[in-house]
Design an enzyme around this catalytic site. Sequence first.
Site, PDB file in Angstrom:
ATOM      1  N   HIS A 349       0.809  -1.232   0.000  1.00  0.00           N
ATOM      2  CA  HIS A 349       0.000   0.000   0.000  1.00  0.00           C
ATOM      3  C   HIS A 349       0.830   1.264   0.000  1.00  0.00           C
ATOM      4  O   HIS A 349       0.264   2.347   0.125  1.00  0.00           O
ATOM      5  CB  HIS A 349      -0.917   0.057   1.225  1.00  0.00           C
ATOM      6  CG  HIS A 349      -1.949  -1.017   1.279  1.00  0.00           C
ATOM      7  ND1 HIS A 349      -3.201  -0.872   0.726  1.00  0.00           N
ATOM      8  CD2 HIS A 349      -1.923  -2.250   1.811  1.00  0.00           C
ATOM      9  CE1 HIS A 349      -3.903  -1.973   0.942  1.00  0.00           C
ATOM     10  NE2 HIS A 349      -3.142  -2.840   1.584  1.00  0.00           N
ATOM     11  N   LYS A 527      -8.705  13.121   4.959  1.00  0.00           N
ATOM     12  CA  LYS A 527      -7.760  11.996   4.907  1.00  0.00           C
ATOM     13  C   LYS A 527      -6.767  12.169   6.047  1.00  0.00           C
ATOM     14  O   LYS A 527      -6.755  13.218   6.688  1.00  0.00           O
ATOM     15  CB  LYS A 527      -7.036  11.935   3.562  1.00  0.00           C
ATOM     16  CG  LYS A 527      -6.532  13.298   3.051  1.00  0.00           C
ATOM     17  CD  LYS A 527      -5.956  13.213   1.650  1.00  0.00           C
ATOM     18  CE  LYS A 527      -6.968  13.310   0.551  1.00  0.00           C
ATOM     19  NZ  LYS A 527      -7.108  12.095  -0.226  1.00  0.00           N
ATOM     20  N   ARG A 528      -5.925  11.170   6.297  1.00  0.00           N
ATOM     21  CA  ARG A 528      -4.875  11.358   7.293  1.00  0.00           C
ATOM     22  C   ARG A 528      -4.046  12.591   6.915  1.00  0.00           C
ATOM     23  O   ARG A 528      -3.904  12.907   5.738  1.00  0.00           O
ATOM     24  CB  ARG A 528      -3.951  10.129   7.333  1.00  0.00           C
ATOM     25  CG  ARG A 528      -4.543   8.909   7.965  1.00  0.00           C
ATOM     26  CD  ARG A 528      -3.590   7.726   7.909  1.00  0.00           C
ATOM     27  NE  ARG A 528      -3.317   7.352   6.533  1.00  0.00           N
ATOM     28  CZ  ARG A 528      -2.108   7.116   6.032  1.00  0.00           C
ATOM     29  NH1 ARG A 528      -1.041   7.210   6.801  1.00  0.00           N
ATOM     30  NH2 ARG A 528      -1.942   6.766   4.776  1.00  0.00           N
ATOM     31  N   LYS A 533       0.251  14.185   1.232  1.00  0.00           N
ATOM     32  CA  LYS A 533      -1.138  14.452   0.837  1.00  0.00           C
ATOM     33  C   LYS A 533      -1.376  15.959   0.658  1.00  0.00           C
ATOM     34  O   LYS A 533      -2.392  16.374   0.108  1.00  0.00           O
ATOM     35  CB  LYS A 533      -2.095  13.867   1.868  1.00  0.00           C
ATOM     36  CG  LYS A 533      -2.027  12.330   1.936  1.00  0.00           C
ATOM     37  CD  LYS A 533      -2.935  11.763   3.002  1.00  0.00           C
ATOM     38  CE  LYS A 533      -2.793  10.266   3.203  1.00  0.00           C
ATOM     39  NZ  LYS A 533      -3.500   9.435   2.219  1.00  0.00           N
ATOM     40  N   THR A 635      -8.973   5.962  -1.802  1.00  0.00           N
ATOM     41  CA  THR A 635     -10.298   5.342  -1.937  1.00  0.00           C
ATOM     42  C   THR A 635     -11.347   6.416  -1.674  1.00  0.00           C
ATOM     43  O   THR A 635     -12.453   6.341  -2.207  1.00  0.00           O
ATOM     44  CB  THR A 635     -10.474   4.174  -0.949  1.00  0.00           C
ATOM     45  OG1 THR A 635      -9.956   4.587   0.321  1.00  0.00           O
ATOM     46  CG2 THR A 635      -9.731   2.943  -1.412  1.00  0.00           C
ATOM     47  N   LYS A 639     -15.101   7.508  -3.522  1.00  0.00           N
ATOM     48  CA  LYS A 639     -16.372   7.775  -2.831  1.00  0.00           C
ATOM     49  C   LYS A 639     -16.935   9.122  -3.257  1.00  0.00           C
ATOM     50  O   LYS A 639     -18.143   9.273  -3.489  1.00  0.00           O
ATOM     51  CB  LYS A 639     -16.154   7.752  -1.305  1.00  0.00           C
ATOM     52  CG  LYS A 639     -15.727   6.392  -0.780  1.00  0.00           C
ATOM     53  CD  LYS A 639     -15.200   6.440   0.656  1.00  0.00           C
ATOM     54  CE  LYS A 639     -14.453   5.154   0.995  1.00  0.00           C
ATOM     55  NZ  LYS A 639     -13.602   5.263   2.199  1.00  0.00           N
TER      56      LYS A 639
HETATM   57  C1  F58 Z   1      -3.282   3.613   2.183  1.00  0.00           C
HETATM   58  N1  F58 Z   1      -2.302   3.285   3.165  1.00  0.00           N
HETATM   59  C2  F58 Z   1      -2.682   4.379   1.021  1.00  0.00           C
HETATM   60  N2  F58 Z   1      -1.566   3.132   5.312  1.00  0.00           N
HETATM   61  O1  F58 Z   1      -2.040   5.539   1.512  1.00  0.00           O
HETATM   62  C3  F58 Z   1      -3.817   4.768   0.083  1.00  0.00           C
HETATM   63  O2  F58 Z   1      -3.303   5.411  -1.052  1.00  0.00           O
HETATM   64  C4  F58 Z   1      -4.575   3.514  -0.336  1.00  0.00           C
HETATM   65  O3  F58 Z   1      -5.724   3.877  -1.043  1.00  0.00           O
HETATM   66  C5  F58 Z   1      -4.994   2.721   0.880  1.00  0.00           C
HETATM   67  O4  F58 Z   1      -3.878   2.423   1.693  1.00  0.00           O
HETATM   68  C6  F58 Z   1      -5.659   1.410   0.508  1.00  0.00           C
HETATM   69  O5  F58 Z   1      -4.874   0.725  -0.407  1.00  0.00           O
HETATM   70  C7  F58 Z   1      -2.599   3.376   4.478  1.00  0.00           C
HETATM   71  O6  F58 Z   1      -3.719   3.652   4.866  1.00  0.00           O
HETATM   72  C8  F58 Z   1      -1.562   3.297   6.648  1.00  0.00           C
HETATM   73  O7  F58 Z   1      -2.509   3.722   7.278  1.00  0.00           O
HETATM   74  C9  F58 Z   1      -0.280   2.942   7.323  1.00  0.00           C
HETATM   75  C10 F58 Z   1      -0.523   1.867   8.337  1.00  0.00           C
HETATM   76  C11 F58 Z   1       0.775   1.537   9.063  1.00  0.00           C
HETATM   77  C12 F58 Z   1       1.409   2.744   9.656  1.00  0.00           C
HETATM   78  C13 F58 Z   1       1.598   3.849   8.653  1.00  0.00           C
HETATM   79  C14 F58 Z   1       0.297   4.178   7.937  1.00  0.00           C
END
Ligand code: F58
Length: 788
Positions: A349, A527-528, A533, A635, A639
């Site tokens: 990811h 988003k985060r 971002k 994602t 939406k």
């Molecule tokens: C997200 N990753 C991607 N990681 O940033 C986003 O582009 C993608 O759409 C999504 O995955 C699904 O494929 C993500 O959410 C985290 O939250 C990490 C988890 C572990 C610690 C650092 C952040």
Amino acid sequence: MSATNGFRDDILRHLKYSLGKDEAHAQRTDWRLALSFAVRDRIVDPWFASTRTAYARQAKRVYYLSMEFLIGRLLEDATVNLGLMDQADAIFDELGFDLKDVLSDEPDAALGNGGLGRLAACFLESMSTIGCPAYGYGIRYEHGLFKQSFHEGRQMEAPEDWLNQIHAWEFERPESAFRIGFGGEVRDEHGRAVWTPSEAVIAEAYDTPIIGWQGRWANTLRLWAAKPENMFDLGRFNAGDFYGAAEAEALARTISRVLYPDDTTDEGKRLRLKQEFFFTAASLRDILRRFKSEYSDLNLLPKKVAIQLNDTHPAIAGPELVRLLHDEQNLALEDAIAIARNCLSYTNHTLLPEALERWSEGLMWDLLPRHMQLIEAIDADHQRSHPDRKVAMRGDGDVLMGPLAFGMAHKVNGVSALHTDLMKKTVFEELHRLHPERIVNQTNGVTPRRWVQAANPRLSGLITEAIGDAWIEDLEQLEKLVPLADDAAFRERFDAAKRANKADLAQYFSERDMPVDPDAMFDVQIKRIHEYKRQHLNILETIALWQAIRDDPQGDWVPRVKIFGGKAAPGYFFAKEIIHLINAVADKINADPDTSHLLKVAYPANYNVTLAERLIPAAELSEQISTAGKEASGTGNMKFSLNGALTIGTLDGANVEIRNLVGAENFFLFGMDASEVVARRAVEGHAAQAIEADPRLARALDAVRSGTFGEGFEGIVDNVSGHDYFLVASDFTDFYRAQRDVETAYRDRDAWIRMAVLNTARSGWFSSDRTIRGYMDDIWHARAIAAE
Ligand code: F58
């Protein structure tokens, strides 16, 4: 009518007999729980039928291992999928309650951070809708993601406590428990490795049924809670050592206490690795137990079991499965490795180097000595097969979890076309050369049941009226709306739905001291919070726009509300500074009597799934403005587009595919593409040049630096005008231009709505049903079945 009566009776029965409340004294929470139990009753039979059918057909099961499941509230989703919404509405109306109000009482289960966890939740729902026999496996965190509040504009974090009340959806399974060990030593007993851990905890299962559309199939989300081997030391208690008596329990429970413990300390790292091994090992044991209840030949494992690793957090599954097969089931090492690999697949990811997991070998030897031996063996085996290549699974004293997961998977997938392509060219370049068939793409998707049908009843009602309701499980049918984009009456109704959603949101904001004009453009970035971002690009553009409006208050401006939502990781200082700046800018701009009718900034705290469900249906502009090459997919972008918002975005992640599908003319593109980004970074002084060339940017940065929004933002200004790795300065000018194009388009309301309709109509491909079918065909080789 009789069905309604039965449902109503069940709600009342649960209120009385499960909750011990009478109608006269029941509170909102009691009603919500009574409804939840009545809905749950209707899930149990299809759930049993699904499990029975999967056994009867000897079906291949899919196991989705994920550190996160950002499931949010479950009651509305389940009620919608069972087709009980109208009945529930009528019943609560009669009882004198607003169903919406009852539904909103449910805590939001935030067992995840962001996209990765929400994707896992959408996948569970899609697998149930499709009838793919599957289990989600994760951790039952006592405290999910922290609660965010703002104090003087800064993020404050408080523990989240979703389990403080009855959790209606889960079934505790004390009989499904495994002992998970850590540490200790490995001895050689007649050529066999025997691992004797020095400590252990019990992983106990809690099951939540996940019902699919129309209640035809239900899968299980099985979450593990950590418990001590011996609950309580009576001897120490009786000796007066009350703390000591409870110590074992406290230590064991630590493992499933919080999502993302701070891992900047050694102790934090250790705990995180323990969490990863804990849930992975428990899940694998459960999978093998189920398999062995049906089959005796372990060679059949890859035919009957597909295990998907959601990122590298469960990557220890590779060595652990080898250990179970080799050490405990006596298969030859090579066979164990081959069987494990044929069961396992891995989703990547992120390409951000700092987000690729690595664990120090010292820690690994200490916590998982047998796994470390096996990692050495797996790595050596791979090196032997490819002696001329540098593709180690270890480096600089660390175990590299990406290469380990890659090496132990038969398929590795990216989450958008661009991301998959970049995986092949960057992080996994060498491994891809060696295994060119291994990397595949599965562009992400979202479940239309939650993100359109439930979250946006006005739009979904309109769609169903126009094209029937088959779109709910076959989202590409939305294409049938394309001709309606040219139908003035349809556009008017589409517009009316959006306006009503906006009015609801404006009402919500005004109840929270953030009055906004419901007729202004609702421009949303949720988003985060992360530098890549680029929420800081958005807020700098907001400042520049504010300055431009102040220069010419009589100009033909399009009123806008800039809406932000998101949390920063507690240890991510820069992201917290961005939050502080957004709030400071909001304070200043919202209080400006000359401009506040034209421009407002709203940043509701504690963004979560529930808030997303409120914001997305009301959004008109979706901000997807990451530095190209950095957002794996996104994602949220899907939406928004499905809910009729237009995107302003870079050529990044799934934006590329969204733009291709909705049409370039219905998407506001700006900024450098991924290869231009790389080239630009190599230009000496790129940020200074960009600032010099754009007086608007220079002025916005000056305002921040000189204290217009308060003190303490030098870090952001220095970053953007200095190193500027994420190229905020270099993309600013084109972003500002694209935002003005947005305004030009918005002024022609009719043309705008036409574009919005086309976004909805052409986004059907982004259903997670389509994504799951892709995984089933290309990776899992699993088949959908119907419950009998
Ligand atoms: C997200 N990753 C991607 N990681 O940033 C986003 O582009 C993608 O759409 C999504 O995955 C699904 O494929 C993500 O959410 C985290 O939250 C990490 C988890 C572990 C610690 C650092 C952040």
